[in-house]
Design an enzyme around this catalytic site. Structure first.
Site, short mmCIF file in Angstrom:
data_model
loop_
_atom_site.label_atom_id
_atom_site.label_comp_id
_atom_site.label_asym_id
_atom_site.label_seq_id
_atom_site.Cartn_x
_atom_site.Cartn_y
_atom_site.Cartn_z
N GLY A 1 1.07 -1.20 -0.39
CA GLY A 1 -0.39 0.18 -0.07
C GLY A 1 1.22 1.21 0.20
O GLY A 1 1.91 1.11 -0.59
N ARG A 2 0.43 2.05 0.43
CA ARG A 2 1.51 3.76 -0.03
C ARG A 2 2.28 3.27 1.61
O ARG A 2 3.68 4.02 0.65
CB ARG A 2 0.35 4.91 1.79
CG ARG A 2 -1.19 5.22 0.25
CD ARG A 2 -1.29 6.22 1.62
NE ARG A 2 -2.52 4.58 2.41
CZ ARG A 2 -3.32 4.80 3.13
NH1 ARG A 2 -4.73 5.08 2.44
NH2 ARG A 2 -3.59 4.06 3.95
N ILE A 3 2.34 2.90 2.64
CA ILE A 3 3.60 2.45 3.26
C ILE A 3 5.27 1.75 2.77
O ILE A 3 5.73 1.77 2.15
CB ILE A 3 3.63 3.03 4.47
CG1 ILE A 3 2.47 3.92 5.15
CG2 ILE A 3 4.83 2.34 5.57
CD1 ILE A 3 2.40 3.93 6.63
N THR B 1 6.94 -2.53 10.80
CA THR B 1 6.41 -1.07 11.00
C THR B 1 4.58 -1.59 11.31
O THR B 1 4.39 -0.48 11.00
CB THR B 1 7.26 0.18 10.72
OG1 THR B 1 7.05 -0.74 9.04
CG2 THR B 1 9.13 -0.21 10.97
N ARG C 1 2.01 -3.58 12.33
CA ARG C 1 1.07 -4.32 13.71
C ARG C 1 1.88 -5.64 14.26
O ARG C 1 2.44 -6.18 13.73
CB ARG C 1 0.06 -4.53 13.97
CG ARG C 1 -1.43 -3.18 13.70
CD ARG C 1 -0.76 -1.75 15.06
NE ARG C 1 -1.45 -0.77 14.89
CZ ARG C 1 -1.15 0.72 13.88
NH1 ARG C 1 0.09 0.47 13.65
NH2 ARG C 1 -1.76 1.13 14.32
N GLU D 1 2.09 -4.64 23.20
CA GLU D 1 2.34 -2.82 23.44
C GLU D 1 1.36 -2.78 24.24
O GLU D 1 0.32 -2.94 24.04
CB GLU D 1 2.27 -2.62 22.00
CG GLU D 1 3.41 -1.62 21.79
CD GLU D 1 2.47 -1.19 20.05
OE1 GLU D 1 3.22 -1.42 19.28
OE2 GLU D 1 2.93 0.22 20.33
N HIS E 1 7.89 1.71 18.82
CA HIS E 1 6.61 2.89 18.38
C HIS E 1 6.80 3.95 17.46
O HIS E 1 5.71 5.15 18.19
CB HIS E 1 5.06 2.27 18.74
CG HIS E 1 4.06 2.35 17.46
ND1 HIS E 1 2.54 1.44 17.82
CD2 HIS E 1 3.84 2.66 16.64
CE1 HIS E 1 2.39 1.67 16.58
NE2 HIS E 1 2.05 2.59 16.30
N ILE E 2 7.72 4.35 17.13
CA ILE E 2 7.88 6.04 16.66
C ILE E 2 7.77 5.77 15.10
O ILE E 2 8.24 6.85 14.91
CB ILE E 2 9.15 6.41 16.87
CG1 ILE E 2 10.78 5.44 16.33
CG2 ILE E 2 8.85 6.42 18.53
CD1 ILE E 2 11.58 5.64 16.62
N GLY E 3 7.05 5.07 14.14
CA GLY E 3 7.13 5.23 12.70
C GLY E 3 6.79 6.63 12.34
O GLY E 3 7.73 6.78 10.92
P1 NAP Z 1 -2.76 1.52 3.36
O1 NAP Z 1 -2.10 1.76 2.34
O2 NAP Z 1 -4.06 0.70 3.54
O3 NAP Z 1 -2.03 -0.34 2.65
C1 NAP Z 1 -2.39 -1.68 3.29
C2 NAP Z 1 -1.71 -2.11 2.29
O4 NAP Z 1 -2.24 -3.66 2.46
C3 NAP Z 1 -3.07 -2.82 0.58
O5 NAP Z 1 -2.25 -2.00 -0.29
C4 NAP Z 1 -3.85 -3.41 0.57
O6 NAP Z 1 -3.77 -4.35 -0.35
C5 NAP Z 1 -3.15 -4.74 2.11
N1 NAP Z 1 -3.58 -6.53 2.38
C6 NAP Z 1 -4.26 -5.15 3.72
N2 NAP Z 1 -4.96 -6.44 3.74
C7 NAP Z 1 -4.22 -7.75 3.00
C8 NAP Z 1 -4.73 -9.46 3.19
N3 NAP Z 1 -4.77 -9.84 3.99
N4 NAP Z 1 -3.53 -9.55 2.40
C9 NAP Z 1 -2.25 -8.74 1.77
N5 NAP Z 1 -2.75 -7.50 1.88
C10 NAP Z 1 -3.62 -6.96 2.47
O7 NAP Z 1 -2.02 1.29 4.88
P2 NAP Z 1 -0.26 2.28 4.76
O8 NAP Z 1 -1.01 3.78 4.81
O9 NAP Z 1 0.92 2.20 4.07
O10 NAP Z 1 -0.70 1.58 6.33
C11 NAP Z 1 0.05 0.39 6.43
C12 NAP Z 1 -0.26 -0.01 8.11
O11 NAP Z 1 1.00 0.97 8.52
C13 NAP Z 1 -0.99 0.57 9.04
O12 NAP Z 1 -2.19 0.39 9.00
C14 NAP Z 1 -0.86 0.95 10.34
O13 NAP Z 1 -1.21 -0.70 10.99
C15 NAP Z 1 0.80 0.68 10.10
N6 NAP Z 1 1.58 1.84 10.19
C16 NAP Z 1 2.77 1.58 11.53
C17 NAP Z 1 3.25 2.93 11.89
C18 NAP Z 1 4.59 3.13 13.00
O14 NAP Z 1 4.40 4.23 13.81
N7 NAP Z 1 5.06 2.41 12.91
C19 NAP Z 1 3.01 4.53 11.30
C20 NAP Z 1 1.84 4.08 10.31
C21 NAP Z 1 1.64 2.94 9.81
P3 NAP Z 1 -5.57 -3.64 -1.37
O15 NAP Z 1 -4.46 -2.31 -1.74
O16 NAP Z 1 -5.38 -4.77 -2.25
O17 NAP Z 1 -6.57 -3.47 -0.35
C1 GLV Z 2 0.52 4.53 13.91
O1 GLV Z 2 0.64 3.15 14.08
C2 GLV Z 2 -0.71 4.35 12.60
O2 GLV Z 2 -1.00 3.85 12.78
O3 GLV Z 2 -0.39 5.71 12.83
#
Ligand code: NAP
Ligand code: GLV
Ligand code: GLV
Length: 317
Positions: A154-156, A234, A236, A265, A283-285
């Site tokens: 996805g985005r990240i 990074t 969950r 956590e 958890h400082i992403g």
């Molecule tokens: P996003 O753009 O929604 O990307 C998630 C990707 O995962 C999408 O491409 C989605 O596919 C895919 N996906 C979802 N369920 C799936 C499955 N069962 N099997 C295969 N692929 C699957 O989200 P994002 O903005 O990148 O963020 C991702 C996650 O990073 C967040 O939900 C959060 O938990 C975590 N995060 C952590 C931090 C931190 O501080 N460490 C910071 C920000 C985010 P489709 O496009 O086909 O639906």
């Molecule tokens: C951080 O973990 C977030 O989901 O923004």
């Protein structure tokens, strides 16, 4: 109209809300709010800015008498029962895009820290154990030419892959849908989860936590990893079987692992602290000055829109 913010976040959020004649109450203590405090202060709020550490389950949502929107100060929203909120007429929003680069930077940081054993070197210096250049000191893994596997493009995930491409890595990914533009941009190849785990030298996890990804990388999946694999998470903690991963790290079945998130956590499995082949972050992403400001703005704008009868910018339900 009044908004409750469950913890101090950048001032810009309060300013933006007050400019629109919205009264703001902030939970000031420098700790996470308890469940009873959350209910007490949220009860009569028209809108809430919440953190990922707060659980909005059916019980808590039932207590919200006036709430029109919960603006989560995070992109992940697994802390909120979004379907139940919707059934109660509550909009839930998150903070996508503005934190993508910051989180990708932390994923890449973990990869480099693991591959080049940076925390081990740092600890050695602090303990005054460096006695001079040595041919075999802290040999790590070079990124050039390695296969980098993204779980959740996805985005990240995509932003992380683009950065890793710059280190000369070959990109493969596992994702629900095919990402055609991404494939073109970094010459990425879509593969099955099993194939990704078998082929990758380095793996980075970026799927959101939901029922389909809880324990997605269980013990049978972890057993597929290469002998010198590096895995960083990074996303969950609950996505990976942490106990089994620790067991593998203990017996050096893989090279190392990087964590920004944990299964229980903020509690940490004490066995992790004893391992040298892990890199541990709290958890400082998204924790950059720039990104946290943008997250605050976006959360506030979502609230202003909803309270004034407009569409939210980034709804999730
Ligand atoms: P996003 O753009 O929604 O990307 C998630 C990707 O995962 C999408 O491409 C989605 O596919 C895919 N996906 C979802 N369920 C799936 C499955 N069962 N099997 C295969 N692929 C699957 O989200 P994002 O903005 O990148 O963020 C991702 C996650 O990073 C967040 O939900 C959060 O938990 C975590 N995060 C952590 C931090 C931190 O501080 N460490 C910071 C920000 C985010 P489709 O496009 O086909 O639906
Ligand atoms: C951080 O973990 C977030 O989901 O923004
Ligand atoms: C290392 O410092 C080198 O010069 O190769």
């Amino acid at each position: 109209m009044n908004v409750f913010i469950t913890r101090e976040i950048p001032q810009i959020a309060k300013q933006l809300l007050e400019k629109n004649n919205i009264t703001v109450k902030v939970f000031r203590p420098k700790r996470n709010i308890s469940e009873s405090e959350l209910i007490k202060y949220s009860k009569n709020a028209d809108a809430i800015i919440s953190l990922l550490t707060e659980k909005f389950d059916q019980k808590t949502i039932d207590q919200l008498s006036k709430c029109k929107i919960i603006a989560n100060y995070a992109v992940g929203f697994n802390n909120i029962d979004i379907q139940y909120a919707k059934s109660k007429g509550i909009i839930v929003t998150n903070t996508p895009d503005v934190l993508t680069d910051a989180t990708a930077e932390i994923a890449v940081s973990l990869v480099l820290a693991c591959a080049r054993r940076i925390p081990e070197g740092e600890r050695m210096m602090r303990e005054e154990k460096f006695i001079g250049w040595e041919p075999n000191l802290l040999k790590g893994i070079q990124l050039t030419g390695k296969t980098f596997g993204i779980i959740g493009a996805g985005r990240i995930g995509q932003a992380t892959a683009k950065r890793m491409k710059g280190f000369g890595c070959k990109i493969i990914y596992y994702n629900k849908s095919k990402k055609v533009d991404f494939e073109k941009e970094v010459n990425a190849q879509k593969v099955s989860l099993n194939s990704l785990l078998k082929k990758s030298d380095i793996i980075s996890v970026h799927v959101p936590l939901n029922p389909s990804t809880n324990n997605l990388i269980d013990n049978t999946k972890l057993d597929l990893l290469k002998e010198n694999a590096i895995i960083v998470n990074t996303a969950r903690g609950e996505i990976i079987d942490e106990k089994y991963l620790i067991k593998m790290l203990k017996s050096k079945k893989i090279f190392s692992a990087g964590f920004d998130v944990y299964e229980n956590e903020p509690k940490i499995n004490k066995d992790l602290l004893k391992l040298n082949n892990v890199v541990l972050l709290p958890h400082i992403g998204s924790a950059t000055i720039e990104t946290r400001d943008e997250m605050a703005k976006l959360a506030a704008k979502n609230i202003v829109n909803v309270l004034f009868g407009k569409k939210p910018l980034t709804p999730v339900n």
